[in-house]
Design a protein around this motif. Structure first.
Motif, mmCIF file in Angstrom:
data_model
loop_
_atom_site.group_PDB
_atom_site.id
_atom_site.type_symbol
_atom_site.label_atom_id
_atom_site.label_comp_id
_atom_site.label_asym_id
_atom_site.label_seq_id
_atom_site.Cartn_x
_atom_site.Cartn_y
_atom_site.Cartn_z
ATOM 1 N N LEU A 224 32.434 48.865 39.779
ATOM 2 C CA LEU A 224 31.447 49.692 39.070
ATOM 3 C C LEU A 224 30.157 49.806 39.873
ATOM 4 C CD1 LEU A 224 31.930 48.360 35.420
ATOM 5 C CD2 LEU A 224 32.765 50.511 36.386
ATOM 6 N N GLN A 225 29.789 48.735 40.554
ATOM 7 C CA GLN A 225 28.569 48.748 41.364
ATOM 8 C C GLN A 225 28.728 49.644 42.584
ATOM 9 O OE1 GLN A 225 27.645 45.165 43.700
ATOM 10 N NE2 GLN A 225 25.545 45.294 42.960
ATOM 11 N N THR A 231 25.070 48.563 37.561
ATOM 12 C CA THR A 231 24.736 47.189 37.924
ATOM 13 C C THR A 231 24.247 46.334 36.761
ATOM 14 O OG1 THR A 231 22.494 47.882 38.545
ATOM 15 C CG2 THR A 231 24.156 47.839 40.297
ATOM 16 N N ASP A 232 23.708 46.950 35.702
ATOM 17 C CA ASP A 232 23.179 46.185 34.575
ATOM 18 C C ASP A 232 24.319 45.433 33.879
ATOM 19 O OD1 ASP A 232 22.244 45.420 31.942
ATOM 20 O OD2 ASP A 232 20.569 46.797 32.238
ATOM 21 N N PRO A 233 24.182 44.095 33.688
ATOM 22 C CA PRO A 233 25.252 43.333 33.027
ATOM 23 C C PRO A 233 25.642 43.907 31.658
ATOM 24 C CG PRO A 233 23.648 41.833 33.986
ATOM 25 C CD PRO A 233 23.083 43.215 34.133
ATOM 26 N N LYS A 234 24.653 44.447 30.924
ATOM 27 C CA LYS A 234 24.944 45.023 29.608
ATOM 28 C C LYS A 234 25.851 46.236 29.737
ATOM 29 C CE LYS A 234 21.748 47.297 27.472
ATOM 30 N NZ LYS A 234 20.503 47.630 26.737
ATOM 31 N N ASP A 235 25.590 47.101 30.740
ATOM 32 C CA ASP A 235 26.424 48.284 30.949
ATOM 33 C C ASP A 235 27.823 47.884 31.406
ATOM 34 O OD1 ASP A 235 24.317 49.930 30.267
ATOM 35 O OD2 ASP A 235 23.598 50.097 32.332
ATOM 36 N N VAL A 236 27.894 46.848 32.253
ATOM 37 C CA VAL A 236 29.199 46.342 32.684
ATOM 38 C C VAL A 236 29.974 45.838 31.470
ATOM 39 C CG1 VAL A 236 30.402 44.588 34.038
ATOM 40 C CG2 VAL A 236 28.401 45.757 34.993
ATOM 41 N N GLY A 237 29.270 45.124 30.584
ATOM 42 C CA GLY A 237 29.911 44.605 29.384
ATOM 43 C C GLY A 237 30.453 45.717 28.502
ATOM 44 N N LEU A 238 29.722 46.840 28.418
ATOM 45 C CA LEU A 238 30.174 47.957 27.592
ATOM 46 C C LEU A 238 31.437 48.599 28.157
ATOM 47 C CD1 LEU A 238 26.759 49.659 26.695
ATOM 48 C CD2 LEU A 238 28.257 48.331 25.181
ATOM 49 N N VAL A 239 31.581 48.581 29.484
ATOM 50 C CA VAL A 239 32.792 49.133 30.090
ATOM 51 C C VAL A 239 34.010 48.352 29.629
ATOM 52 C CG1 VAL A 239 34.008 49.506 32.277
ATOM 53 C CG2 VAL A 239 31.584 50.079 32.085
ATOM 54 N N TYR A 240 33.820 47.058 29.376
ATOM 55 C CA TYR A 240 34.922 46.226 28.906
ATOM 56 C C TYR A 240 35.389 46.638 27.496
ATOM 57 C CZ TYR A 240 34.538 42.844 32.729
ATOM 58 O OH TYR A 240 34.542 42.242 33.955
ATOM 59 N N THR A 241 34.671 47.573 26.865
ATOM 60 C CA THR A 241 35.120 48.077 25.564
ATOM 61 C C THR A 241 36.505 48.701 25.688
ATOM 62 O OG1 THR A 241 32.830 48.487 24.882
ATOM 63 C CG2 THR A 241 34.557 49.623 23.644
ATOM 64 N N GLY A 242 36.800 49.239 26.863
ATOM 65 C CA GLY A 242 38.137 49.766 27.106
ATOM 66 C C GLY A 242 39.204 48.708 26.918
ATOM 67 N N TYR A 243 38.828 47.486 27.179
ATOM 68 C CA TYR A 243 39.719 46.333 26.980
ATOM 69 C C TYR A 243 40.078 46.208 25.501
ATOM 70 C CZ TYR A 243 40.610 41.188 26.855
ATOM 71 O OH TYR A 243 41.125 39.934 26.655
ATOM 72 N N LEU A 244 39.066 46.320 24.627
ATOM 73 C CA LEU A 244 39.305 46.178 23.197
ATOM 74 C C LEU A 244 40.060 47.377 22.642
ATOM 75 C CD1 LEU A 244 38.813 44.309 20.797
ATOM 76 C CD2 LEU A 244 36.705 45.567 20.335
ATOM 77 N N PRO A 284 37.867 59.510 42.043
ATOM 78 C CA PRO A 284 36.447 59.171 41.886
ATOM 79 C C PRO A 284 35.776 59.817 40.688
ATOM 80 C CG PRO A 284 36.678 60.864 43.556
ATOM 81 C CD PRO A 284 38.073 60.509 43.121
ATOM 82 N N SER A 285 36.347 59.641 39.517
ATOM 83 C CA SER A 285 35.765 60.164 38.287
ATOM 84 C C SER A 285 35.572 59.005 37.319
ATOM 85 C CB SER A 285 36.682 61.224 37.665
ATOM 86 O OG SER A 285 36.305 61.492 36.329
ATOM 87 N N PHE A 286 34.339 58.817 36.844
ATOM 88 C CA PHE A 286 34.056 57.682 35.976
ATOM 89 C C PHE A 286 34.863 57.751 34.682
ATOM 90 C CE2 PHE A 286 31.512 55.766 32.509
ATOM 91 C CZ PHE A 286 31.524 54.455 32.948
ATOM 92 N N TRP A 287 34.896 58.916 34.034
ATOM 93 C CA TRP A 287 35.592 59.019 32.762
ATOM 94 C C TRP A 287 37.099 58.922 32.933
ATOM 95 C CZ3 TRP A 287 32.872 57.794 28.899
ATOM 96 C CH2 TRP A 287 31.514 58.099 28.861
ATOM 97 N N LEU A 288 37.604 59.419 34.059
ATOM 98 C CA LEU A 288 39.029 59.254 34.345
ATOM 99 C C LEU A 288 39.348 57.779 34.589
ATOM 100 C CD1 LEU A 288 41.545 61.029 34.633
ATOM 101 C CD2 LEU A 288 41.098 61.134 37.100
ATOM 102 N N PHE A 289 38.412 57.097 35.263
ATOM 103 C CA PHE A 289 38.585 55.666 35.515
ATOM 104 C C PHE A 289 38.607 54.895 34.195
ATOM 105 C CE2 PHE A 289 37.056 51.378 36.199
ATOM 106 C CZ PHE A 289 37.716 50.963 37.348
ATOM 107 N N ILE A 290 37.674 55.211 33.296
ATOM 108 C CA ILE A 290 37.602 54.511 32.008
ATOM 109 C C ILE A 290 38.868 54.763 31.184
ATOM 110 C CG2 ILE A 290 36.416 54.442 29.783
ATOM 111 C CD1 ILE A 290 35.000 52.945 32.012
ATOM 112 N N THR A 291 39.361 55.996 31.201
ATOM 113 C CA THR A 291 40.595 56.309 30.465
ATOM 114 C C THR A 291 41.772 55.519 31.018
ATOM 115 O OG1 THR A 291 39.795 58.544 30.005
ATOM 116 C CG2 THR A 291 42.156 58.153 29.786
ATOM 117 N N ALA A 292 41.897 55.520 32.346
ATOM 118 C CA ALA A 292 42.989 54.778 32.980
ATOM 119 C C ALA A 292 42.833 53.284 32.737
ATOM 120 C CB ALA A 292 43.021 55.074 34.480
ATOM 121 N N PHE A 293 41.596 52.787 32.770
ATOM 122 C CA PHE A 293 41.333 51.371 32.525
ATOM 123 C C PHE A 293 41.751 50.978 31.103
ATOM 124 C CE2 PHE A 293 38.222 48.167 30.924
ATOM 125 C CZ PHE A 293 38.626 47.095 31.697
ATOM 126 N N THR A 294 41.455 51.844 30.139
ATOM 127 C CA THR A 294 41.838 51.570 28.747
ATOM 128 C C THR A 294 43.354 51.510 28.600
ATOM 129 O OG1 THR A 294 39.831 52.675 27.943
ATOM 130 C CG2 THR A 294 41.638 52.393 26.367
#
Length: 381
Positions: A224-225, A231-244, A284-294
């Motif tokens: 993500l960095q 880089t913000d730990p809070k924003d990194v933590g929110l990305v882990y929402t895909g995990y849930l 290199p697409s953030f939203w595509l990455f988040i979808t695939a990560f989920t």
């Protein structure tokens, strides 16, 4: 012991395991170490988890698992308090290793207790609930750790964990523990039923599954960095929402398994999905990455919840031994996955890192084809 108490113990225990993960960039910066060295805070904890559970499984076959769980949780609370007061990365590594020695005692105690207390459909249902609690604990451990670090400091969450561990340990009543299984004559007698080629192939597939998952989760903050400038730990933590979200989607797996010819067939096709998500993350697409990560997280949880019950279905060994071996293979993959792919990341970047995980995932897919061949006569769970 009420099942809800055991599940709460599982959630908080997984806080200990995963709390450092979203903070690895912070540790790397504060202690001036490389990403791979920072990742060792996870691999050093998973290394004992890779070896100890099978030993603990043999030990717990003759012991009161609830008493062991109670004592282990107190030990973990003490380790959390020590963790926040050291000022050396070397000492942090040692404490994480000690936590890795304690955690498998807790995990094997919990899975062993479920295996001894429940049978048949109830076993699969409650084992799935336990797996769900580990998923929830992993998610909350990561997100709360990152949130506390952003709003207060990273040490504050460890005080919360220590208090929760002590409170829950006080509620455990070892006298309520069920009678133990009849002891075998030697460890070989316990281990002999594990010499099942289908079971071993399943364990190897689980190894590959968690190698990939631990690798991506461990180096997600660095991806993500470097790729998306987060880089913000809070924003990194929110990305882990895909995990849930992935975990929530995975609850459909028991229903889907019933529609498949066998559990092995279901796991095979989910492994194919696992490979596809890693491929999509290359774009290199953030939203595509988040979808695939989920979807990646969903696939992992589907494999995990199905494979855990399937292992108990295939094995004739005592519950503590079967689940101890499962946990050993699972965290063997996690120990290597949380460290080795870091070298691919440092030398070849995100693309080389994801290709490494894809190769291991394909190996896991092949292992499941071996399970299918050896269990064609096994009915769908």
């Amino acid at each position: 012991m009420p099942l809800v108490l055991l599940l709460l113990c599982s959630v908080v225990t997984f806080f200990v395991l995963y709390a450092p993960q979203p903070l690895l960039v912070l540790f790397s910066s504060n202690f001036n170490v490389s990403p791979a060295q920072s990742g060792s805070l996870m691999s050093l904890t998973m290394l004992p988890l890779a070896i100890a559970p099978i030993v603990y499984g043999l030990f717990l076959a003759k012991r009161n698992v609830l008493l062991v769980l109670k004592m282990t949780m107190v030990g973990l609370a003490i380790s959390c308090l020590l963790f926040v007061h050291v000022d050396s990365f070397y000492l942090l590594q040692w404490l994480r290793f000690i936590q890795g020695l304690l955690l498998p005692a807790a995990l094997t105690s919990m899975t062993g207790y479920i295996g001894m207390r429940y049978q048949g459909t109830a076993l699969h249902k409650n084992m799935s609930l336990y797996i769900g609690s580990t998923i929830l604990g992993g998610y909350l451990g990561r997100v709360l750790s990152a949130s506390f670090a952003s709003m207060l400091d990273w040490q504050s969450f460890y005080y919360v964990i220590a208090v929760l561990l002590v409170l829950l340990s006080c509620l455990i009543k070892p006298s309520n523990h069920q009678a133990q299984i009849k002891a075998a004559n030697s460890p070989k007698d316990y281990l002999r039923p594990l010499k099942n080629r289908a079971l071993i192939s399943l364990y190897l597939a689980v190894f590959c599954m968690f190698f990939c998952f631990a690798g991506l989760m461990n180096f997600l903050p660095f991806i993500l960095q470097d790729t998306f400038a987060i880089t913000d730990p809070k924003d990194v933590g929110l990305v882990y929402t895909g995990y849930l979200v992935g975990a929530a989607l995975s609850v459909a797996s028991p229903w889907i398994v019933k529609k498949c010819p066998s559990a092995a067939v279901f796991i095979f096709w989910i492994f194919i999905l696992y490979v596809m998500t890693l491929t999509v993350m290359q774009f290199p697409s953030f939203w595509l990455f988040i979808t695939a990560f989920t979807l990646f997280c969903m696939a992992m949880f589907m494999i995990h919840t199905t494979a855990a019950g399937f292992a108990n279905h295939l094995s004739q060994a005592p519950s503590t031994v079967t689940n101890g071996a499962y946990v050993s293979f699972y965290y063997s993959g996690g120990a290597l996955g949380s460290f080795l792919p870091g070298f691919a990341f440092e030398h070849f970047g995100t693309h080389g890192f994801l290709l490494t995980l894809t190769f291991v995932c394909l190996l896991g897919t092949w292992c499941i084809t071996q399970v299918k061949e050896k269990t064609d006569n096994v009915q769908s769970l």
